[in-house]
Design an enzyme around this catalytic site. Structure first.
Site, mmCIF file in Angstrom:
data_model
loop_
_atom_site.group_PDB
_atom_site.id
_atom_site.type_symbol
_atom_site.label_atom_id
_atom_site.label_comp_id
_atom_site.label_asym_id
_atom_site.label_seq_id
_atom_site.Cartn_x
_atom_site.Cartn_y
_atom_site.Cartn_z
ATOM 1 C CD GLU A 170 35.858 -16.718 -101.838
ATOM 2 O OE1 GLU A 170 34.988 -16.737 -102.718
ATOM 3 O OE2 GLU A 170 36.783 -15.886 -101.822
ATOM 4 C CD GLU A 210 33.091 -12.483 -100.640
ATOM 5 O OE1 GLU A 210 33.597 -11.659 -99.856
ATOM 6 O OE2 GLU A 210 33.731 -13.006 -101.584
ATOM 7 C CD GLU A 211 32.259 -18.628 -105.052
ATOM 8 O OE1 GLU A 211 31.731 -19.750 -105.127
ATOM 9 O OE2 GLU A 211 33.457 -18.414 -105.317
#
Length: 304
Positions: free
Chosen positions: A202, A205-206
Protein backbone atom coordinates in the site's frame (compact mmCIF):
# COMPACT_ATOMS: atom_id res chain seq x y z
CA UNK A 1 -7.96 -3.67 10.99
CA UNK A 2 -4.34 -3.80 12.07
CA UNK A 3 -1.63 -1.20 12.28
CA UNK A 4 1.93 -1.91 11.27
CA UNK A 5 5.27 -0.17 11.32
CA UNK A 6 7.58 -0.19 8.33
CA UNK A 7 10.99 1.05 7.27
CA UNK A 8 11.43 2.64 3.86
CA UNK A 9 14.25 1.35 1.68
CA UNK A 10 15.42 4.90 1.58
CA UNK A 11 15.84 4.14 5.30
CA UNK A 12 12.57 5.88 6.08
CA UNK A 13 10.70 4.02 8.78
CA UNK A 14 7.25 2.87 7.88
CA UNK A 15 4.86 2.15 10.66
CA UNK A 16 1.43 0.70 9.97
CA UNK A 17 -1.58 1.45 12.14
CA UNK A 18 -5.18 0.15 12.77
CA UNK A 19 -4.02 -2.71 10.70
CA UNK A 20 -0.25 -3.02 10.77
CA UNK A 21 2.68 -1.38 12.60
CA UNK A 22 5.99 -0.91 10.84
CA UNK A 23 9.42 0.59 11.77
CA UNK A 24 13.07 -0.57 11.52
CA UNK A 25 14.04 -2.45 8.39
CA UNK A 26 13.70 -6.20 8.76
CA UNK A 27 14.32 -8.87 6.12
CA UNK A 28 11.06 -10.53 5.09
CA UNK A 29 12.41 -13.21 2.76
CA UNK A 30 12.26 -16.71 4.29
CA UNK A 31 15.19 -18.92 3.42
CA UNK A 32 13.35 -22.19 2.94
CA UNK A 33 9.64 -21.76 2.44
CA UNK A 34 6.92 -19.36 1.40
CA UNK A 35 3.78 -18.28 3.26
CA UNK A 36 1.79 -18.99 0.09
CA UNK A 37 1.55 -22.70 -0.45
CA UNK A 38 0.94 -24.32 -3.78
CA UNK A 39 -2.60 -25.48 -4.38
CA UNK A 40 -1.65 -29.15 -4.51
CA UNK A 41 -0.10 -28.98 -1.03
CA UNK A 42 -3.20 -27.34 0.35
CA UNK A 43 -5.39 -29.95 -1.32
CA UNK A 44 -3.26 -32.74 0.13
CA UNK A 45 -4.06 -31.44 3.60
CA UNK A 46 -7.85 -31.07 3.15
CA UNK A 47 -8.71 -33.63 0.47
CA UNK A 48 -9.17 -37.28 1.41
CA UNK A 49 -9.93 -38.79 -1.99
CA UNK A 50 -11.41 -38.28 -5.43
CA UNK A 51 -13.60 -39.85 -8.08
CA UNK A 52 -13.15 -39.68 -11.83
CA UNK A 53 -16.91 -39.99 -12.20
CA UNK A 54 -18.87 -42.08 -14.66
CA UNK A 55 -22.05 -41.87 -16.68
CA UNK A 56 -24.05 -41.46 -13.47
CA UNK A 57 -21.79 -39.36 -11.25
CA UNK A 58 -19.84 -36.15 -11.69
CA UNK A 59 -16.06 -36.18 -11.20
CA UNK A 60 -15.26 -34.77 -7.77
CA UNK A 61 -12.99 -34.68 -4.76
CA UNK A 62 -13.88 -35.71 -1.22
CA UNK A 63 -12.76 -33.71 1.80
CA UNK A 64 -12.19 -35.03 5.30
CA UNK A 65 -15.48 -33.57 6.51
CA UNK A 66 -17.66 -35.75 4.31
CA UNK A 67 -17.91 -33.08 1.65
CA UNK A 68 -18.07 -33.45 -2.12
CA UNK A 69 -16.32 -30.87 -4.32
CA UNK A 70 -17.56 -31.14 -7.89
CA UNK A 71 -14.94 -30.65 -10.62
CA UNK A 72 -16.13 -27.47 -12.41
CA UNK A 73 -14.37 -28.48 -15.63
CA UNK A 74 -16.51 -31.63 -15.79
CA UNK A 75 -19.92 -29.95 -15.41
CA UNK A 76 -21.84 -30.54 -18.66
CA UNK A 77 -23.03 -27.44 -20.49
CA UNK A 78 -26.23 -29.08 -21.79
CA UNK A 79 -29.07 -28.43 -19.36
CA UNK A 80 -30.76 -31.83 -19.66
CA UNK A 81 -27.46 -33.68 -19.34
CA UNK A 82 -26.61 -31.60 -16.27
CA UNK A 83 -30.03 -32.21 -14.74
CA UNK A 84 -29.79 -35.98 -15.19
CA UNK A 85 -26.23 -36.48 -13.96
CA UNK A 86 -26.72 -34.15 -10.99
CA UNK A 87 -29.77 -36.14 -9.89
CA UNK A 88 -27.95 -39.47 -10.10
CA UNK A 89 -24.83 -38.01 -8.47
CA UNK A 90 -26.81 -36.79 -5.47
CA UNK A 91 -28.43 -40.20 -5.08
CA UNK A 92 -25.03 -41.91 -5.12
CA UNK A 93 -23.43 -39.45 -2.70
CA UNK A 94 -26.32 -39.94 -0.25
CA UNK A 95 -25.76 -43.71 -0.40
CA UNK A 96 -22.09 -43.10 0.37
CA UNK A 97 -23.02 -41.06 3.44
CA UNK A 98 -21.65 -37.79 2.08
CA UNK A 99 -22.78 -34.63 3.80
CA UNK A 100 -22.27 -31.42 1.85
CA UNK A 101 -21.91 -30.79 -1.89
CA UNK A 102 -19.94 -27.85 -3.31
CA UNK A 103 -20.97 -26.97 -6.86
CA UNK A 104 -18.74 -24.46 -8.64
CA UNK A 105 -20.42 -23.08 -11.78
CA UNK A 106 -18.35 -20.88 -14.10
CA UNK A 107 -19.97 -17.80 -15.57
CA UNK A 108 -20.40 -19.64 -18.86
CA UNK A 109 -22.62 -22.16 -17.07
CA UNK A 110 -24.98 -19.51 -15.67
CA UNK A 111 -28.02 -21.19 -17.24
CA UNK A 112 -27.45 -24.15 -14.90
CA UNK A 113 -27.84 -22.05 -11.74
CA UNK A 114 -31.68 -21.99 -11.69
CA UNK A 115 -31.74 -25.75 -12.32
CA UNK A 116 -29.48 -26.45 -9.35
CA UNK A 117 -31.40 -24.00 -7.16
CA UNK A 118 -35.05 -24.60 -8.01
CA UNK A 119 -34.96 -28.29 -8.92
CA UNK A 120 -32.33 -29.65 -6.53
CA UNK A 121 -32.37 -27.23 -3.61
CA UNK A 122 -28.86 -25.85 -3.96
CA UNK A 123 -28.21 -22.55 -2.18
CA UNK A 124 -25.93 -19.66 -3.06
CA UNK A 125 -22.74 -19.67 -1.01
CA UNK A 126 -20.63 -16.96 -2.65
CA UNK A 127 -19.80 -15.47 -6.03
CA UNK A 128 -16.74 -14.01 -7.70
CA UNK A 129 -16.38 -12.21 -11.01
CA UNK A 130 -16.23 -15.41 -13.04
CA UNK A 131 -18.11 -18.04 -11.04
CA UNK A 132 -20.75 -18.80 -8.43
CA UNK A 133 -20.40 -21.38 -5.68
CA UNK A 134 -23.51 -23.26 -4.64
CA UNK A 135 -23.97 -25.78 -1.84
CA UNK A 136 -26.40 -28.49 -0.82
CA UNK A 137 -26.63 -30.24 2.55
CA UNK A 138 -27.56 -33.90 2.10
CA UNK A 139 -28.34 -35.46 5.53
CA UNK A 140 -31.49 -34.82 7.54
CA UNK A 141 -29.62 -32.88 10.21
CA UNK A 142 -28.55 -29.27 10.83
CA UNK A 143 -26.39 -27.83 8.06
CA UNK A 144 -22.81 -27.38 9.30
CA UNK A 145 -21.20 -26.19 6.07
CA UNK A 146 -19.06 -23.10 6.74
CA UNK A 147 -20.59 -19.78 5.75
CA UNK A 148 -19.00 -17.46 3.22
CA UNK A 149 -15.99 -15.42 4.37
CA UNK A 150 -17.34 -12.77 6.71
CA UNK A 151 -14.36 -10.49 7.23
CA UNK A 152 -12.07 -8.26 5.26
CA UNK A 153 -8.74 -7.09 6.67
CA UNK A 154 -7.46 -3.54 6.39
CA UNK A 155 -3.99 -2.19 7.07
CA UNK A 156 -2.61 1.20 7.93
CA UNK A 157 1.11 1.94 7.51
CA UNK A 158 2.85 4.41 9.78
CA UNK A 159 6.06 5.29 7.96
CA UNK A 160 8.94 7.26 9.44
CA UNK A 161 12.20 8.30 7.80
CA UNK A 162 15.71 8.61 9.22
CA UNK A 163 14.83 12.04 10.59
CA UNK A 164 11.84 10.65 12.47
CA UNK A 165 9.33 12.34 10.18
CA UNK A 166 6.04 10.61 9.40
CA UNK A 167 4.62 10.00 5.92
CA UNK A 168 1.03 11.20 5.45
CA UNK A 169 -1.21 11.36 2.38
CA UNK A 170 -4.31 13.19 1.22
CA UNK A 171 -6.79 11.26 -0.90
CA UNK A 172 -8.69 12.37 -3.99
CA UNK A 173 -11.90 10.59 -2.97
CA UNK A 174 -13.55 9.02 0.04
CA UNK A 175 -14.48 10.30 3.52
CA UNK A 176 -10.98 11.64 4.30
CA UNK A 177 -10.87 13.54 1.01
CA UNK A 178 -14.20 15.20 1.79
CA UNK A 179 -12.63 16.94 4.79
CA UNK A 180 -9.11 17.30 3.35
CA UNK A 181 -7.57 15.19 6.12
CA UNK A 182 -3.93 14.17 6.11
CA UNK A 183 -3.73 10.48 7.06
CA UNK A 184 -1.43 7.50 7.00
CA UNK A 185 -1.49 5.20 3.91
CA UNK A 186 -4.20 2.56 4.28
CA UNK A 187 -5.80 -0.20 2.24
CA UNK A 188 -7.17 -3.73 2.15
CA UNK A 189 -5.22 -6.96 2.35
CA UNK A 190 -5.52 -8.86 -0.93
CA UNK A 191 -6.48 -12.53 -1.09
CA UNK A 192 -3.42 -14.69 -0.46
CA UNK A 193 -1.48 -11.74 0.99
CA UNK A 194 -0.10 -11.44 4.51
CA UNK A 195 -0.61 -8.35 6.66
CA UNK A 196 2.97 -7.13 6.48
CA UNK A 197 3.05 -7.60 2.71
CA UNK A 198 -0.11 -5.52 2.34
CA UNK A 199 1.32 -2.67 4.41
CA UNK A 200 4.47 -2.50 2.27
CA UNK A 201 2.45 -2.74 -0.96
CA UNK A 202 0.00 0.00 0.00
CA UNK A 203 2.83 2.42 0.80
CA UNK A 204 4.47 1.67 -2.55
CA UNK A 205 1.22 2.03 -4.50
CA UNK A 206 0.17 5.25 -2.82
CA UNK A 207 3.47 7.08 -2.51
CA UNK A 208 6.10 5.25 -4.58
CA UNK A 209 8.22 4.73 -1.45
CA UNK A 210 9.77 1.32 -0.85
CA UNK A 211 9.40 0.24 2.77
CA UNK A 212 10.18 -2.81 4.88
CA UNK A 213 8.14 -4.21 7.76
CA UNK A 214 9.28 -3.79 11.35
CA UNK A 215 6.43 -4.72 13.66
CA UNK A 216 2.69 -4.92 14.15
CA UNK A 217 0.80 -2.55 16.42
CA UNK A 218 -2.85 -2.65 17.48
CA UNK A 219 -5.98 -4.14 15.93
CA UNK A 220 -9.61 -3.07 15.87
CA UNK A 221 -12.82 -4.36 14.29
CA UNK A 222 -15.79 -2.72 12.61
CA UNK A 223 -19.05 -4.39 11.63
CA UNK A 224 -21.74 -3.99 9.02
CA UNK A 225 -20.08 -1.46 6.73
CA UNK A 226 -19.71 -3.52 3.55
CA UNK A 227 -22.48 -5.95 2.61
CA UNK A 228 -22.79 -7.03 6.27
CA UNK A 229 -19.08 -7.89 6.41
CA UNK A 230 -16.94 -7.20 9.46
CA UNK A 231 -13.59 -5.43 9.86
CA UNK A 232 -13.92 -3.38 6.70
CA UNK A 233 -11.12 -0.88 6.03
CA UNK A 234 -11.24 1.57 3.14
CA UNK A 235 -8.89 0.68 0.27
CA UNK A 236 -6.61 3.41 -1.13
CA UNK A 237 -5.15 2.80 -4.58
CA UNK A 238 -2.26 4.77 -6.06
CA UNK A 239 -4.53 6.84 -8.29
CA UNK A 240 -6.60 7.96 -5.29
CA UNK A 241 -3.80 9.95 -3.66
CA UNK A 242 -3.76 13.68 -4.26
CA UNK A 243 -0.64 14.51 -2.24
CA UNK A 244 2.00 12.88 -0.01
CA UNK A 245 4.26 14.65 2.49
CA UNK A 246 6.62 14.10 5.42
CA UNK A 247 5.53 15.62 8.76
CA UNK A 248 7.45 16.00 12.01
CA UNK A 249 5.83 14.17 14.89
CA UNK A 250 4.86 17.51 16.44
CA UNK A 251 3.21 18.65 13.20
CA UNK A 252 1.41 15.34 12.92
CA UNK A 253 0.06 15.49 16.47
CA UNK A 254 -1.19 19.04 15.88
CA UNK A 255 -3.42 17.98 12.97
CA UNK A 256 -7.21 17.78 13.59
CA UNK A 257 -7.35 14.15 12.43
CA UNK A 258 -7.26 11.78 14.13
CA UNK A 259 -8.80 13.37 17.20
CA UNK A 260 -6.57 12.89 20.23
CA UNK A 261 -7.80 10.08 22.42
CA UNK A 262 -9.94 8.53 19.66
CA UNK A 263 -9.58 4.91 18.56
CA UNK A 264 -7.76 6.06 15.41
CA UNK A 265 -5.30 8.06 17.48
CA UNK A 266 -4.66 5.08 19.75
CA UNK A 267 -4.16 2.84 16.72
CA UNK A 268 -1.66 5.30 15.26
CA UNK A 269 0.28 5.59 18.51
CA UNK A 270 0.41 1.79 18.87
CA UNK A 271 3.07 1.77 16.19
CA UNK A 272 5.39 3.58 18.61
CA UNK A 273 4.58 1.42 21.63
CA UNK A 274 7.25 -0.53 23.50
CA UNK A 275 5.18 -3.74 23.33
CA UNK A 276 4.52 -4.72 19.72
CA UNK A 277 4.18 -7.80 17.52
CA UNK A 278 7.10 -9.09 15.51
CA UNK A 279 6.94 -11.92 12.99
CA UNK A 280 8.66 -15.11 11.97
CA UNK A 281 7.85 -17.82 9.47
CA UNK A 282 7.36 -21.38 10.69
CA UNK A 283 6.49 -24.73 9.05
CA UNK A 284 3.25 -26.54 9.76
CA UNK A 285 5.24 -29.53 11.01
CA UNK A 286 7.79 -32.18 10.13
CA UNK A 287 5.37 -33.86 7.72
CA UNK A 288 4.91 -30.59 5.80
CA UNK A 289 8.28 -28.76 5.96
CA UNK A 290 7.59 -26.73 2.82
CA UNK A 291 4.22 -25.44 4.05
CA UNK A 292 4.82 -22.37 6.18
CA UNK A 293 2.88 -19.53 7.78
CA UNK A 294 3.82 -16.20 9.29
CA UNK A 295 3.48 -16.04 13.07
CA UNK A 296 2.95 -12.61 14.67
CA UNK A 297 4.08 -12.73 18.30
CA UNK A 298 4.55 -10.19 21.14
CA UNK A 299 7.99 -8.71 21.77
CA UNK A 300 9.56 -5.70 23.42
CA UNK A 301 10.68 -3.11 20.90
CA UNK A 302 14.19 -3.28 22.35
CA UNK A 303 14.35 -6.91 21.22
CA UNK A 304 13.75 -6.08 17.54
Amino acid sequence: MAWGRLAAVSRACVKALPAVSVGAAVSMKPAACSSRDKADKQHAFWIGGSSQGCSKTLPCKFDFYGGVIVDPAAVPADENTFRNILASSLDEWRKQGKRGVWLHLDIGAATLVPIAASEFGFEYHHAEKDYIMMTKWLPDSPNTLPANASHTVGVGALVTNSEGKILLVREKSGPAAKFGFWKIPTGLVDAGEDIHEAAVREVKEETGIDASFECLGAFTMSHGFNAKKSARFAACQGGEIAEARWFSREEWLSLPFPERGSIWDELNQSAFAEDVLSMKILPWGKSRPDSCRWLYYPVRRSAL
